[in-house]
Design a protein around this motif. Structure first.
Motif, PDB file in Angstrom:
ATOM      1  N   ARG A 193       0.836  -1.206   0.000  1.00 29.88           N
ATOM      2  CA  ARG A 193       0.000   0.000   0.000  1.00 29.88           C
ATOM      3  C   ARG A 193       0.873   1.258   0.000  1.00 29.88           C
ATOM      4  O   ARG A 193       0.628   2.203  -0.745  1.00 29.88           O
ATOM      5  CB  ARG A 193      -0.940   0.027   1.201  1.00 29.88           C
ATOM      6  N   ALA A 194       1.913   1.268   0.816  1.00 33.18           N
ATOM      7  CA  ALA A 194       2.804   2.436   0.893  1.00 33.18           C
ATOM      8  C   ALA A 194       3.524   2.655  -0.438  1.00 33.18           C
ATOM      9  O   ALA A 194       3.667   3.800  -0.874  1.00 33.18           O
ATOM     10  CB  ALA A 194       3.807   2.256   2.031  1.00 33.18           C
ATOM     11  N   LEU A 195       3.957   1.588  -1.089  1.00 31.72           N
ATOM     12  CA  LEU A 195       4.616   1.712  -2.392  1.00 31.72           C
ATOM     13  C   LEU A 195       3.671   2.331  -3.408  1.00 31.72           C
ATOM     14  O   LEU A 195       4.029   3.276  -4.113  1.00 31.72           O
ATOM     15  CB  LEU A 195       5.091   0.338  -2.875  1.00 31.72           C
ATOM     16  N   ARG A 196       2.455   1.828  -3.470  1.00 34.26           N
ATOM     17  CA  ARG A 196       1.481   2.379  -4.416  1.00 34.26           C
ATOM     18  C   ARG A 196       1.169   3.830  -4.091  1.00 34.26           C
ATOM     19  O   ARG A 196       1.126   4.684  -4.965  1.00 34.26           O
ATOM     20  CB  ARG A 196       0.195   1.568  -4.431  1.00 34.26           C
ATOM     21  N   ASP A 197       0.935   4.118  -2.815  1.00 41.87           N
ATOM     22  CA  ASP A 197       0.579   5.482  -2.416  1.00 41.87           C
ATOM     23  C   ASP A 197       1.693   6.489  -2.719  1.00 41.87           C
ATOM     24  O   ASP A 197       1.413   7.663  -2.970  1.00 41.87           O
ATOM     25  CB  ASP A 197       0.219   5.535  -0.933  1.00 41.87           C
ATOM     26  N   ALA A 198       2.947   6.035  -2.700  1.00 39.53           N
ATOM     27  CA  ALA A 198       4.056   6.931  -3.013  1.00 39.53           C
ATOM     28  C   ALA A 198       4.113   7.238  -4.507  1.00 39.53           C
ATOM     29  O   ALA A 198       4.641   8.277  -4.899  1.00 39.53           O
ATOM     30  CB  ALA A 198       5.370   6.316  -2.557  1.00 39.53           C
ATOM     31  N   MET A 199       3.562   6.358  -5.340  1.00 33.48           N
ATOM     32  CA  MET A 199       3.581   6.552  -6.795  1.00 33.48           C
ATOM     33  C   MET A 199       2.298   7.167  -7.317  1.00 33.48           C
ATOM     34  O   MET A 199       2.325   7.998  -8.213  1.00 33.48           O
ATOM     35  CB  MET A 199       3.740   5.196  -7.515  1.00 33.48           C
ATOM     36  N   ILE A 200       1.174   6.719  -6.773  1.00 34.30           N
ATOM     37  CA  ILE A 200      -0.129   7.026  -7.366  1.00 34.30           C
ATOM     38  C   ILE A 200      -1.005   7.734  -6.343  1.00 34.30           C
ATOM     39  O   ILE A 200      -1.331   7.172  -5.293  1.00 34.30           O
ATOM     40  CB  ILE A 200      -0.827   5.724  -7.828  1.00 34.30           C
ATOM     41  N   HIS A 201      -1.377   8.981  -6.660  1.00 28.07           N
ATOM     42  CA  HIS A 201      -2.273   9.750  -5.796  1.00 28.07           C
ATOM     43  C   HIS A 201      -3.019  10.737  -6.686  1.00 28.07           C
ATOM     44  O   HIS A 201      -2.400  11.412  -7.508  1.00 28.07           O
ATOM     45  CB  HIS A 201      -1.489  10.476  -4.709  1.00 28.07           C
ATOM     46  N   PRO A 202      -4.337  10.864  -6.542  1.00 25.25           N
ATOM     47  CA  PRO A 202      -5.118  11.681  -7.477  1.00 25.25           C
ATOM     48  C   PRO A 202      -4.777  13.167  -7.501  1.00 25.25           C
ATOM     49  O   PRO A 202      -5.088  13.839  -8.477  1.00 25.25           O
ATOM     50  CB  PRO A 202      -6.561  11.450  -7.042  1.00 25.25           C
ATOM     51  N   THR A 203      -4.131  13.686  -6.466  1.00 21.26           N
ATOM     52  CA  THR A 203      -3.737  15.102  -6.498  1.00 21.26           C
ATOM     53  C   THR A 203      -2.236  15.305  -6.283  1.00 21.26           C
ATOM     54  O   THR A 203      -1.644  16.185  -6.879  1.00 21.26           O
ATOM     55  CB  THR A 203      -4.510  15.927  -5.442  1.00 21.26           C
ATOM     56  N   ASN A 204      -1.621  14.504  -5.447  1.00 22.98           N
ATOM     57  CA  ASN A 204      -0.214  14.684  -5.124  1.00 22.98           C
ATOM     58  C   ASN A 204       0.736  14.003  -6.101  1.00 22.98           C
ATOM     59  O   ASN A 204       1.900  14.354  -6.166  1.00 22.98           O
ATOM     60  CB  ASN A 204       0.082  14.174  -3.710  1.00 22.98           C
ATOM     61  N   GLY A 205       0.245  12.973  -6.807  1.00 25.82           N
ATOM     62  CA  GLY A 205       1.059  12.269  -7.793  1.00 25.82           C
ATOM     63  C   GLY A 205       2.258  11.578  -7.179  1.00 25.82           C
ATOM     64  O   GLY A 205       2.244  11.240  -6.023  1.00 25.82           O
ATOM     65  N   PRO A 206       3.289  11.372  -7.977  1.00 27.80           N
ATOM     66  CA  PRO A 206       3.482  11.946  -9.304  1.00 27.80           C
ATOM     67  C   PRO A 206       2.484  11.446 -10.347  1.00 27.80           C
ATOM     68  O   PRO A 206       2.165  12.156 -11.283  1.00 27.80           O
ATOM     69  CB  PRO A 206       4.913  11.553  -9.669  1.00 27.80           C
ATOM     70  N   VAL A 207       1.970  10.229 -10.175  1.00 24.47           N
ATOM     71  CA  VAL A 207       0.945   9.707 -11.085  1.00 24.47           C
ATOM     72  C   VAL A 207      -0.425  10.044 -10.505  1.00 24.47           C
ATOM     73  O   VAL A 207      -0.714   9.708  -9.360  1.00 24.47           O
ATOM     74  CB  VAL A 207       1.091   8.180 -11.273  1.00 24.47           C
ATOM     75  N   VAL A 208      -1.262  10.718 -11.289  1.00 28.88           N
ATOM     76  CA  VAL A 208      -2.600  11.075 -10.816  1.00 28.88           C
ATOM     77  C   VAL A 208      -3.689  10.213 -11.460  1.00 28.88           C
ATOM     78  O   VAL A 208      -4.816  10.187 -10.976  1.00 28.88           O
ATOM     79  CB  VAL A 208      -2.909  12.574 -11.051  1.00 28.88           C
ATOM     80  N   ASN A 209      -3.344   9.535 -12.536  1.00 28.84           N
ATOM     81  CA  ASN A 209      -4.303   8.677 -13.223  1.00 28.84           C
ATOM     82  C   ASN A 209      -3.513   7.662 -14.035  1.00 28.84           C
ATOM     83  O   ASN A 209      -2.391   7.938 -14.453  1.00 28.84           O
ATOM     84  CB  ASN A 209      -5.218   9.499 -14.129  1.00 28.84           C
ATOM     85  N   LEU A 210      -4.095   6.501 -14.262  1.00 32.49           N
ATOM     86  CA  LEU A 210      -3.447   5.472 -15.053  1.00 32.49           C
ATOM     87  C   LEU A 210      -4.484   4.472 -15.526  1.00 32.49           C
ATOM     88  O   LEU A 210      -5.589   4.400 -14.977  1.00 32.49           O
ATOM     89  CB  LEU A 210      -2.362   4.752 -14.245  1.00 32.49           C
TER      90      LEU A 210
END
Length: 161
Positions: free
Chosen positions: A64-81
């Motif tokens: 979960r922490a790995l994903r949250d560090a990569m993917i976040h709808p506002t903080n990113g760096p990835v906001v969508n995929l």
């Protein structure tokens, strides 16, 4: 010409019934940047390992922490995929010493949208090892993602400069 859902494998009907829908649901949940439910974690064994490039995460909290560090709808760096699934290959082998274990390889493509609006595209392949929980339910004990991340990492670096 018919189109298929991005989260359905091209050879979906040849995948074991206890894996096909689970894999599709897992990847759809991974791509859902707005959900707080983290359904993708239910595919992983409690002590399962996810390897993404040089980074490894062991256990659901670390995944979960790995994903949250990569993917976040506002903080990113990835906001969508979004993944587009290709095929799923169930590996032969097994035998008595591997009972309750299933190994697969999947492939497809993915796009990442960065917080600056830029989209980066890549092909991927993943190797997964599933184990039976003892109740006929399969969970991923190991999941390694292979993709050329140069374009993605370069775009993130450029965004941060």
């Amino acid at each position: 010409m018919s189109s298929r859902d991005n989260y359905t494998f091209a050879n979906h009907s040849s995948i074991p019934a206890n894996l096909g829908p689970k894999l599709s649901a897992f990847i759809r949940s991974w791509d859902d940047t707005h959900s707080q439910e983290n359904r993708y974690l239910s595919l992983s064994a409690p002590d399962g390992e996810l390897v993404f490039g040089p980074t490894s995460a062991k256990g659901r909290d670390a995944i979960r922490a790995l994903r949250d560090a990569m993917i976040h709808p506002t903080n990113g760096p990835v906001v969508n995929l979004q993944h587009t699934l290709g095929k799923c290959f169930v590996l032969a082998g097994g035998g008595a010493e591997h009972e309750g274990r299933q190994e697969i390889i999947v492939n497809g493509s993915i796009w990442y949208e960065l917080k600056n609006g830029r989209r980066v595209y890549a092909d991927f392949a993943s190797f997964m090892v599933f184990v039976d929980t003892g109740h006929g339910e399969l969970q991923a004990a190991f999941y390694e993602v292979y993709l050329d991340s140069l374009g993605w990492m370069t775009a993130i670096k450029e965004m941060d400069e």
